[in-house]
Design an enzyme around this catalytic site. Structure first.
Site, PDB file in Angstrom:
ATOM      1  N   CYS A 129       0.841  -1.201   0.000  1.00  0.00           N
ATOM      2  CA  CYS A 129       0.000   0.000   0.000  1.00  0.00           C
ATOM      3  C   CYS A 129       0.875   1.249   0.000  1.00  0.00           C
ATOM      4  O   CYS A 129       1.733   1.421   0.864  1.00  0.00           O
ATOM      5  CB  CYS A 129      -0.903  -0.004   1.230  1.00  0.00           C
ATOM      6  SG  CYS A 129      -1.701   1.588   1.505  1.00  0.00           S
TER       7      CYS A 129
ATOM      8  N   ASN B   4     -13.305  10.197  -1.407  1.00  0.00           N
ATOM      9  CA  ASN B   4     -13.990   9.140  -2.148  1.00  0.00           C
ATOM     10  C   ASN B   4     -13.786   7.866  -1.364  1.00  0.00           C
ATOM     11  O   ASN B   4     -12.648   7.441  -1.158  1.00  0.00           O
ATOM     12  CB  ASN B   4     -13.393   8.965  -3.549  1.00  0.00           C
ATOM     13  CG  ASN B   4     -13.655  10.158  -4.440  1.00  0.00           C
ATOM     14  OD1 ASN B   4     -14.735  10.739  -4.406  1.00  0.00           O
ATOM     15  ND2 ASN B   4     -12.668  10.525  -5.246  1.00  0.00           N
TER      16      ASN B   4
ATOM     17  N   GLN C 111      -8.818  13.977   0.392  1.00  0.00           N
ATOM     18  CA  GLN C 111      -8.007  14.865  -0.426  1.00  0.00           C
ATOM     19  C   GLN C 111      -8.371  16.327  -0.148  1.00  0.00           C
ATOM     20  O   GLN C 111      -9.426  16.630   0.409  1.00  0.00           O
ATOM     21  CB  GLN C 111      -8.233  14.561  -1.913  1.00  0.00           C
ATOM     22  CG  GLN C 111      -8.019  13.094  -2.289  1.00  0.00           C
ATOM     23  CD  GLN C 111      -7.899  12.869  -3.798  1.00  0.00           C
ATOM     24  OE1 GLN C 111      -7.231  13.627  -4.505  1.00  0.00           O
ATOM     25  NE2 GLN C 111      -8.526  11.822  -4.298  1.00  0.00           N
TER      26      GLN C 111
ATOM     27  N   SER D 182      -9.065   4.183  -5.343  1.00  0.00           N
ATOM     28  CA  SER D 182      -8.200   3.105  -5.806  1.00  0.00           C
ATOM     29  C   SER D 182      -7.428   2.451  -4.664  1.00  0.00           C
ATOM     30  O   SER D 182      -6.653   1.530  -4.884  1.00  0.00           O
ATOM     31  CB  SER D 182      -7.245   3.626  -6.874  1.00  0.00           C
ATOM     32  OG  SER D 182      -6.587   4.779  -6.418  1.00  0.00           O
TER      33      SER D 182
ATOM     34  N   HIS E 111      -4.332   0.434   7.875  1.00  0.00           N
ATOM     35  CA  HIS E 111      -4.834   0.203   6.518  1.00  0.00           C
ATOM     36  C   HIS E 111      -6.310  -0.230   6.510  1.00  0.00           C
ATOM     37  O   HIS E 111      -7.015  -0.029   5.525  1.00  0.00           O
ATOM     38  CB  HIS E 111      -3.962  -0.891   5.880  1.00  0.00           C
ATOM     39  CG  HIS E 111      -4.248  -1.170   4.434  1.00  0.00           C
ATOM     40  ND1 HIS E 111      -3.873  -0.300   3.439  1.00  0.00           N
ATOM     41  CD2 HIS E 111      -4.867  -2.221   3.818  1.00  0.00           C
ATOM     42  CE1 HIS E 111      -4.235  -0.813   2.268  1.00  0.00           C
ATOM     43  NE2 HIS E 111      -4.850  -1.971   2.468  1.00  0.00           N
TER      44      HIS E 111
ATOM     45  N   HIS F 223      -6.982   2.145   1.972  1.00  0.00           N
ATOM     46  CA  HIS F 223      -6.369   2.823   3.108  1.00  0.00           C
ATOM     47  C   HIS F 223      -7.138   4.134   3.335  1.00  0.00           C
ATOM     48  O   HIS F 223      -7.300   4.923   2.402  1.00  0.00           O
ATOM     49  CB  HIS F 223      -4.891   3.106   2.828  1.00  0.00           C
ATOM     50  CG  HIS F 223      -4.147   3.492   4.072  1.00  0.00           C
ATOM     51  ND1 HIS F 223      -3.176   2.686   4.640  1.00  0.00           N
ATOM     52  CD2 HIS F 223      -4.267   4.563   4.883  1.00  0.00           C
ATOM     53  CE1 HIS F 223      -2.728   3.272   5.740  1.00  0.00           C
ATOM     54  NE2 HIS F 223      -3.380   4.417   5.909  1.00  0.00           N
TER      55      HIS F 223
ATOM     56  N   HIS G  25      -8.295   7.599   3.499  1.00  0.00           N
ATOM     57  CA  HIS G  25      -7.680   8.879   3.133  1.00  0.00           C
ATOM     58  C   HIS G  25      -8.672   9.787   2.434  1.00  0.00           C
ATOM     59  O   HIS G  25      -9.674   9.340   1.890  1.00  0.00           O
ATOM     60  CB  HIS G  25      -6.465   8.653   2.214  1.00  0.00           C
ATOM     61  CG  HIS G  25      -6.834   8.176   0.839  1.00  0.00           C
ATOM     62  ND1 HIS G  25      -7.284   6.892   0.571  1.00  0.00           N
ATOM     63  CD2 HIS G  25      -6.826   8.814  -0.366  1.00  0.00           C
ATOM     64  CE1 HIS G  25      -7.526   6.762  -0.724  1.00  0.00           C
ATOM     65  NE2 HIS G  25      -7.266   7.905  -1.319  1.00  0.00           N
TER      66      HIS G  25
ATOM     67  N   CYS H 151       0.440   3.306   3.478  1.00  0.00           N
ATOM     68  CA  CYS H 151       0.816   2.796   4.800  1.00  0.00           C
ATOM     69  C   CYS H 151       2.145   3.423   5.259  1.00  0.00           C
ATOM     70  O   CYS H 151       2.996   3.763   4.425  1.00  0.00           O
ATOM     71  CB  CYS H 151       0.948   1.267   4.755  1.00  0.00           C
ATOM     72  SG  CYS H 151      -0.618   0.388   4.983  1.00  0.00           S
TER      73      CYS H 151
HETATM   74  O1  G1P Z   1      -7.558  11.322  -7.198  1.00  0.00           O
HETATM   75  P1  G1P Z   1      -7.874   9.866  -7.294  1.00  0.00           P
HETATM   76  O2  G1P Z   1      -8.383   9.301  -5.992  1.00  0.00           O
HETATM   77  O3  G1P Z   1      -6.762   9.063  -7.878  1.00  0.00           O
HETATM   78  O4  G1P Z   1      -9.083   9.760  -8.344  1.00  0.00           O
HETATM   79  C1  G1P Z   1     -10.445   9.726  -8.027  1.00  0.00           C
HETATM   80  O5  G1P Z   1     -10.899  10.978  -7.537  1.00  0.00           O
HETATM   81  C2  G1P Z   1     -10.804  12.076  -8.444  1.00  0.00           C
HETATM   82  C3  G1P Z   1     -11.398  13.294  -7.774  1.00  0.00           C
HETATM   83  O6  G1P Z   1     -12.750  13.107  -7.426  1.00  0.00           O
HETATM   84  C4  G1P Z   1     -11.513  11.759  -9.762  1.00  0.00           C
HETATM   85  O7  G1P Z   1     -11.263  12.786 -10.687  1.00  0.00           O
HETATM   86  C5  G1P Z   1     -11.061  10.433 -10.352  1.00  0.00           C
HETATM   87  O8  G1P Z   1     -11.844  10.126 -11.491  1.00  0.00           O
HETATM   88  C6  G1P Z   1     -11.196   9.329  -9.287  1.00  0.00           C
HETATM   89  O9  G1P Z   1     -10.756   8.105  -9.799  1.00  0.00           O
END
Ligand code: G1P
Ligand code: G1P
Lengths: 369, 369
Positions: A52, A160, A175, A168, A120, A171, A173, A55
């Site tokens: 990961c 997300n 943004q 993806s 994780h 873990h 997190h 981590c």
């Molecule tokens: O930034 P990440 O987690 O790689 O990507 C994810 O969030 C982003 C922001 O919402 C999006 O634009 C991407 O399509 C999604 O896969």
């Protein structure tokens, strides 16, 4: 029936924050589902995953090494959507005649990733309030330090959660994307709140909180004769969590600060703890709804940091947009009619609130039985 | 580089039809993908499927029996989102003070399903132009007969294709949802087109067609120094198909009638054939892009049927919103930042157009090699 019944008849509801409508077709909840089913994810994860990139101690995609962090950890997104420095765009080359059809502007900024925990295999729903408070304190500190840059006008904090939401890495997190422009959604909200203030002399979300506060009981006038038709899910002294009257996603919620606070940096110690409390309680209810790690996109809307006056057009709130409809594997598709005409929902917001109110605030995995 | 480069630097573009922005981060195309991968669907379907509720002669969900239709076949959606008759909603019960926060209106209407072909195993991409013409003629006839009802103010023709787009049956079909209100998206477009007309004295989409028409060559002024920077994919005498300057989805396209026509019922015989021609060509290119049955939501925007004047605020066009990004199994997630802040794309519209222009108009399954 000859009388209009909100749980039986099709109607649309207006979202005063974004200035748009949603179609609600409650009788359609009876529709069977024969379409795509999502993969169930009951996979048991380890507390530490050697592969990961989030981590502690591991190497990231572009070579950076994570420290052995103990609470939260913030770093620059290795594939940032915006960058601090880039040349300015000049649109002098566009002929006057077409300048309203080809509008483009340069966007600078910075993208951060915040790990919520060194573990994780947890999510906010299973974390203690004191650990969630660490995340909130980190948001506040980062907000303060990021807002001083000349290329930062708005800071979008979001998460997300779940692979179904494009995440993806499990873990835990979130943004922070900071931009030299105020993005579309907050910008729409700001302008709606400003015109509301201009015509009512009060804050749209302050009024909405007062309208939805159980004691005031005004909501009853627009719901059916159900015994329990409130949209409120839970609350504490500083925050109200509810399904907004105009929710699009089946179990969409909004957390609104009860006091008129425009941004997280204005929360006092007690309000920060109350914020952690309400975040834990709603995410825990979400997980308990279908006894799964409930996917969502979550984000905080608050005042821009562009030095303009935002006392009257901003009010701190959090949106949760979860895709699930009926089970851990059946989601709501926002597709054809929704994309081309108008968002559509089956379950009413009041029905969804009743379901979330019935969920426990003790996580099913930690529950004694 | 010290000069702004559209394929390297982050920027946002404005959509004059919906009055909103999209963030474009072209350098982000280099990002690896470790997240959710969709199931590949290379399943071979039979021409007739005994369990399909859309195949000729079969029984539907609520007991109706399909005729042995030979081209197209239309019926009432068994789980319609709106219904012809229902009581009116009266909002007299909402206190004046909160009437701008709790806005609700009753919606009547009708939902139709249109089977495109008796064959279970084809899609528009593989159909002949003469068979697509049958669908178009059916849209026109249904539009005419539905528009006479007092509960029909707008007719939204659309199609969800592929299980990833919430389509629960691969049998080729689309829908028509008719409502007593003009839904959100067309309504936004109508008001944008109306203000454009008010300030320019011309139709927004007529001007956009002229701007994007290859011979006029105006587009070059806002794209990078790439040799081929047009957004046009294909055209015929009556229609232009292109990736709009403000596209959100990676391979989003728009088909615009070259003449100022406000609705499909105004297309003459030649224009109807040209419509079938352009629909076949773009859907075929889509399938060829990743050599798969390319999923999308598609819909037609045109004038409402509300008896108001729409000559100056409506112009017939078709939107295709396809979710795939890089392959048959990797889609673009419109999640956190997109839902909470602003839609975001990596690939520029010009790069996407270059890829679709390179695709053949002979379907890969029918191709000699
Ligand atoms: O930034 P990440 O987690 O790689 O990507 C994810 O969030 C982003 C922001 O919402 C999006 O634009 C991407 O399509 C999604 O896969
Ligand atoms: O009507 P269908 O095909 O059963 O349903 C599909 O299309 C509808 C209209 O876009 C959506 O509301 C549904 O979420 C989707 O599953």
């Amino acid at each position: 029936t000859t009388k209009f019944d909100i749980v039986e008849h099709s109607h649309r509801r207006f979202n005063p924050l974004t200035n748009s409508w949603v179609l609600c077709s409650p009788h359609r909840t009876k529709r069977p589902w024969q379409g795509q089913v999502e993969a169930a994810t009951h996979e048991v994860l380890p507390e530490f995953e050697p592969n990961c990139y989030l981590c502690p101690g591991n190497v990231r995609a572009q070579g950076g090494v994570n420290p052995n962090y103990e609470n939260t950890f913030i770093f620059n997104n290795d594939f940032a959507a915006v960058r601090k420095e880039q040349p300015e765009f000049s649109n002098s080359s566009i002929s006057e005649k077409f300048s309203s059809l080809l509008r483009l502007e340069s966007v600078r900024g910075e993208c951060k990733v915040i790990c919520y925990s060194p573990k994780h295999n947890v999510t906010m729903a299973e974390m203690s309030e004191s650990s969630i408070l660490e995340i909130i304190k980190h948001w506040i500190l980062s907000f303060l330090s990021l807002s001083i840059h000349d290329y930062v006008f708005y800071i979008q904090i979001f998460e997300n959660k779940g692979s179904i939401m494009g995440c993806s890495n499990p873990h835990p997190h979130g943004q922070m994307w900071c931009t030299s422009v105020i993005p579309e959604e907050p910008s729409k909200e700001i302008s709606s709140m400003r015109s509301y203030y201009d015509s009512h002399g009060s804050c749209l979300l302050c009024d909405y909180v007062s309208l939805e506060t159980p004691l005031n009981n005004i909501t009853n006038t627009i719901t059916s004769a159900e015994s329990n038709n409130s949209r409120v899910i839970c609350e504490n002294n500083s925050f109200l969590c509810l399904i907004p009257f105009w929710a699009i996603w089946p179990f969409e919620t909004i957390i609104i600060s009860k006091q008129h606070i425009t941004k997280i940096t204005d929360l006092n110690e007690q309000q920060q703890s109350d914020f952690a409390n309400i975040m834990r309680r709603i995410t825990c209810r979400y997980d308990n709804l279908f006894e799964c790690s409930f996917p969502y996109s979550m984000g905080i809307h608050q005042a821009p940091v562009d030095n303009a006056e935002h006392d009257f057009d901003s009010h701190l709130h959090v949106h949760f947009y979860p895709p699930l409809l009926r089970s851990p594997t059946i989601k709501k598709f926002m597709v054809g009619y929704e994309l081309l005409a108008e968002p559509q929902r089956d379950l009413t917001p009041e029905q969804a609130a009743t379901r979330l109110r019935a969920c426990s605030e003790i996580h099913y995995k930690l529950s004694p039985d």
